[in-house]
Structure formats: C-alpha cells, structure tokens
Design a protein around this motif. Sequence first.
Motif, short mmCIF file in Angstrom:
data_model
loop_
_atom_site.label_atom_id
_atom_site.label_comp_id
_atom_site.label_asym_id
_atom_site.label_seq_id
_atom_site.Cartn_x
_atom_site.Cartn_y
_atom_site.Cartn_z
N GLY A 80 19.79 16.80 -23.63
CA GLY A 80 18.64 17.17 -22.81
C GLY A 80 17.40 17.43 -23.62
N ASP A 81 16.31 17.58 -22.91
CA ASP A 81 15.09 18.06 -23.55
C ASP A 81 14.33 18.94 -22.56
OD1 ASP A 81 13.86 16.26 -21.81
OD2 ASP A 81 13.31 14.84 -23.37
N LEU A 82 13.58 19.85 -23.10
CA LEU A 82 12.83 20.79 -22.28
C LEU A 82 11.64 20.09 -21.64
CD1 LEU A 82 12.87 23.89 -24.66
CD2 LEU A 82 14.35 23.47 -22.68
N VAL A 83 11.48 20.29 -20.35
CA VAL A 83 10.40 19.63 -19.60
C VAL A 83 9.06 20.26 -19.96
CG1 VAL A 83 9.49 19.18 -17.30
CG2 VAL A 83 11.96 19.04 -17.72
N GLY A 84 8.07 19.42 -20.27
CA GLY A 84 6.72 19.91 -20.55
C GLY A 84 6.64 20.80 -21.76
N SER A 85 7.47 20.56 -22.76
CA SER A 85 7.53 21.47 -23.91
C SER A 85 6.22 21.50 -24.70
CB SER A 85 8.68 21.07 -24.83
OG SER A 85 8.49 19.75 -25.32
N VAL A 113 10.22 29.36 -27.47
CA VAL A 113 11.33 30.08 -28.11
C VAL A 113 12.21 30.74 -27.06
CG1 VAL A 113 11.92 32.03 -29.60
CG2 VAL A 113 10.14 30.41 -30.30
N ARG A 114 11.59 31.33 -26.04
CA ARG A 114 12.35 31.95 -24.96
C ARG A 114 13.22 30.92 -24.25
NH1 ARG A 114 8.39 34.91 -20.99
NH2 ARG A 114 10.32 34.93 -19.76
N ALA A 115 12.66 29.75 -24.00
CA ALA A 115 13.41 28.70 -23.32
C ALA A 115 14.59 28.25 -24.16
CB ALA A 115 12.50 27.52 -23.01
N ARG A 116 14.37 28.05 -25.44
CA ARG A 116 15.46 27.63 -26.31
C ARG A 116 16.55 28.69 -26.38
NH1 ARG A 116 12.95 25.07 -31.77
NH2 ARG A 116 15.11 25.47 -32.36
N ASP A 117 16.14 29.94 -26.51
CA ASP A 117 17.12 31.03 -26.57
C ASP A 117 17.92 31.13 -25.28
OD1 ASP A 117 16.29 31.65 -29.11
OD2 ASP A 117 15.08 33.40 -28.53
N ALA A 118 17.24 30.94 -24.14
CA ALA A 118 17.92 31.02 -22.85
C ALA A 118 18.95 29.91 -22.70
CB ALA A 118 16.89 30.94 -21.71
N LEU A 119 18.59 28.70 -23.13
CA LEU A 119 19.53 27.59 -23.00
C LEU A 119 20.71 27.75 -23.96
CD1 LEU A 119 18.77 24.00 -22.15
CD2 LEU A 119 20.38 24.42 -24.00
N PHE A 158 17.42 20.04 -31.65
CA PHE A 158 16.92 19.21 -32.71
C PHE A 158 15.59 18.60 -32.25
CE2 PHE A 158 19.71 16.82 -29.99
CZ PHE A 158 19.09 15.59 -29.81
N ARG A 159 14.77 18.19 -33.14
CA ARG A 159 13.42 17.67 -32.84
C ARG A 159 12.61 18.66 -32.00
NH1 ARG A 159 14.38 11.61 -30.68
NH2 ARG A 159 15.18 12.87 -28.97
N GLY A 160 12.90 19.93 -32.13
CA GLY A 160 12.10 20.96 -31.47
C GLY A 160 12.50 21.29 -30.05
N ASP A 161 12.56 20.25 -29.18
CA ASP A 161 12.81 20.56 -27.77
C ASP A 161 14.02 19.83 -27.20
OD1 ASP A 161 11.86 17.98 -27.72
OD2 ASP A 161 10.45 18.29 -26.07
N ARG A 186 12.05 31.87 -16.43
CA ARG A 186 10.61 31.76 -16.16
C ARG A 186 10.37 30.59 -15.23
NH1 ARG A 186 5.80 29.43 -18.49
NH2 ARG A 186 4.08 30.93 -18.61
N LYS A 187 9.56 30.81 -14.22
CA LYS A 187 9.25 29.74 -13.28
C LYS A 187 8.62 28.57 -14.02
CE LYS A 187 6.82 28.79 -8.95
NZ LYS A 187 5.93 29.33 -7.88
N GLY A 188 9.12 27.37 -13.73
CA GLY A 188 8.58 26.18 -14.36
C GLY A 188 9.39 25.69 -15.54
N LEU A 189 10.24 26.55 -16.10
CA LEU A 189 11.09 26.10 -17.21
C LEU A 189 12.21 25.22 -16.65
CD1 LEU A 189 11.49 29.21 -19.54
CD2 LEU A 189 9.98 27.24 -19.81
N ASP A 190 12.45 24.11 -17.32
CA ASP A 190 13.49 23.20 -16.83
C ASP A 190 13.89 22.27 -17.96
OD1 ASP A 190 15.28 21.95 -15.12
OD2 ASP A 190 13.82 21.72 -13.52
#
Length: 226
Positions: free
Chosen positions: A10-15, A24-30, A52-55, A82-86
């Motif tokens: 996966g990758d974080l949307v709109g990173s 960092v919060r998103a990565r920690d949460a996942l 890897f590759r940041g996101d 957080r709203k919007g994290l995906d």
Amino acid sequence: MSKVYTVLTGDLVGSTELSTEVLVRARDALLQAAADVGAWEADLVKGEAEFFRGDSWQLLLTKPRYFLRVALYLRAALRRERKGLDTRIGVGFGDVERIDAHRISLSVGDAFTRSGRELDRMGDAVGVAVALPDKTGDKLGWIQPMTTLCSVAMNHWSERQADIATRMLVPDGPRQADVASALEVTRQMVSKTLVAIEFSAIESALEWVEGAGWEKSLRMAKVRFV
C-alpha cells in the motif's frame, strides 16, 4: 500443492500534501494496526510491516482468508486517527520464495510481485484491489467485487465511526457493550453507529470470505506468471 501467501502492498493517499507530523502519525498508526493484526492469530503475520520510499508499505500474511478483514482494518485504523488519512492497498496471492523477516520489502516471490503491480494499476483509485493467480478467474472472480463493495462502504466513515468499526473488526471481537464501555459512550450509540455504516453487511461478507473453501483453488492454481 505449494503454500500460498498473501501480500498487502500500500501507500498513503495524498502523502505529499501531509505535514511531517501528520505523515509520521499516519505511519505509526498503520504500523500499530499491523502489529495488532499479528496478535489476532499465531503466525498470521510473517516478520513485521515495513514502510519504504517514505509512504509505501508491505505486510505478509500466511493465511489468505484474512486478506479482506486485514485490509479493512488497516484503512479503518488510519481513518480513526485523522479524517482524510487513507491508504490504497494492492493484494497479491501466490508463492513466496524468500522471506526477509527484518525487512519484509526485501522478500521475493510472486505474491510480492502481484501485490506491487496491482497497486501500480490502481492509479489514483482509493480502496483495495486484488490480483489473483492465473486461471482462477472462473472460480474466484467474486473476490474483487466482494472486496470493492466492502471497501467502498467505508469510504465516508468519520473518525468515530472508524474507531468503533476498527474495534469490531477484530476476529471474535468485543461485544457492543464492551466497546461502549471502552469509549465511555452508551451501547445504543455504538449500535446506532454500526447500523449507520451498515457494518452487519461487512461482517456477513467477512464471515463468508473466511469460511468458504476458496483457498484450495489458490493452492491448486499455477501461481507463476505465464
């Protein structure tokens, strides 16, 4: 018959639009959600989820039947943070030739290749997409529509809805009363939230996916690319 693994890439949307703090919060949460998944059942997760590759991230599962529950759980865990994290998620089934438990992204096998390619094919789409082994479409063609329906159902969950759903997505999870107690809300509030997000439909789909005998078709398939 060879063992079939499941890889989620996966990758974080709109990173690129997220601040460093939120990223960092998103990565920690996942990563925490992936660790939670590892506690669901012994040996369900091989190694640890890795960014890897940041996101971008990967997670290796030993039991294909849990792929949909895990994918939904990871997305919900981000949404409750957080709203919007995906995250977009490409799911691949197949052989794994080498597992690097310390850096899972360095592992090698068809499951990893399929998963990564499926994520690339998704483009800007948000949700969960599945790459199946060759010649299984006639038997397993239902997997992608089932996955899409469940994934779309959670696209508009609020933080509170995602929080409640995440708790209920745990296999053999808590009762509604236990969730209410943990969140210090009424059981009626939890019940109304689950009705609002049509969680019973998702739960029924998960029970069917995890209880059906479709994994045999995966094991019998020629899992290498033609």
